[in-house]
Write a protein that holds these residues in place. Structure first.
Motif, PDB file in Angstrom:
ATOM      1  N   VAL A  58       0.853  -1.189   0.000  1.00  0.00           N
ATOM      2  CA  VAL A  58       0.000   0.000   0.000  1.00  0.00           C
ATOM      3  C   VAL A  58       0.889   1.239   0.000  1.00  0.00           C
ATOM      4  O   VAL A  58       2.058   1.181   0.375  1.00  0.00           O
ATOM      5  CB  VAL A  58      -0.952   0.020   1.223  1.00  0.00           C
ATOM      6  CG1 VAL A  58      -1.904  -1.159   1.184  1.00  0.00           C
ATOM      7  CG2 VAL A  58      -0.185   0.054   2.534  1.00  0.00           C
TER       8      VAL A  58
ATOM      9  N   THR B 266      -7.477  -1.041   3.850  1.00  0.00           N
ATOM     10  CA  THR B 266      -7.809  -1.782   2.630  1.00  0.00           C
ATOM     11  C   THR B 266      -9.268  -2.202   2.540  1.00  0.00           C
ATOM     12  O   THR B 266      -9.648  -2.842   1.561  1.00  0.00           O
ATOM     13  CB  THR B 266      -6.948  -3.058   2.533  1.00  0.00           C
ATOM     14  OG1 THR B 266      -7.331  -3.949   3.593  1.00  0.00           O
ATOM     15  CG2 THR B 266      -5.467  -2.743   2.604  1.00  0.00           C
TER      16      THR B 266
ATOM     17  N   CYS C 166      -3.381   0.450  -3.644  1.00  0.00           N
ATOM     18  CA  CYS C 166      -3.014  -0.907  -3.245  1.00  0.00           C
ATOM     19  C   CYS C 166      -2.426  -1.588  -4.470  1.00  0.00           C
ATOM     20  O   CYS C 166      -2.860  -1.320  -5.597  1.00  0.00           O
ATOM     21  CB  CYS C 166      -4.241  -1.703  -2.796  1.00  0.00           C
ATOM     22  SG  CYS C 166      -5.071  -1.039  -1.350  1.00  0.00           S
TER      23      CYS C 166
END
Length: 143
Positions: free
Chosen positions: A18, A50, A92
């Motif tokens: 990330v 996330t 991500c």
């Protein structure tokens, strides 16, 4: 020294990195709050960063950096789950562990992944660690 929960999310043969805007890529995770255990912090941070709500965390090891101690956990994500950048995370990215050295990452991320690769298919025996409601004495890593 600050305490941090760091999560290695694995899906198939890749791990999740990330980033916050233009900063370096890193493994998901963050600071452990005073009132929570490392595994509670890992669950919270993974969800915050996330949008993944996962419960099956495996404690791997502790990694000491210059200013932070990383409590490193492994999560195997089912193929149907997809991370979505959330909160301070802007992107991500799935990457093969062997390719982490090809992207700009934080030093702890690079070293944690290197340790995982070097211990592939090896049992890492650790002293018993109290994780609140769980105690882990040894783990099997296969990255």
């Amino acid at each position: 020294m600050k305490e941090r929960a760091t999560i290695v999310c694995r899906q198939h043969d890749k791990i999740l990195l990330v980033t916050r805007g233009r900063s370096r890529w890193s493994l998901p995770g963050g600071t452990i709050r005073r009132s929570e255990s490392p595994i509670e912090a890992a669950r919270r941070e993974l969800t915050e960063e996330t949008a993944l709500g996962v419960d099956d965390f495996m404690f791997l090891f502790e990694f000491g950096g210059l200013t932070k101690r990383h409590h490193v956990f492994l999560v195997d994500l089912p193929h149907h789950l997809t991370p979505a950048a959330s909160n301070e995370i802007s992107r991500c990215r799935w990457i093969r562990p062997s390719h982490v050295s090809n992207v700009v990452t934080s030093v702890p991320t690079r070293e944690i992944v290197r340790l995982l690769i070097s211990h592939k298919n090896v049992t890492i025996v650790l002293p018993a660690v109290d994780l609140g409601t769980e105690t882990v004495a040894s783990v099997q890593t296969t990255v």
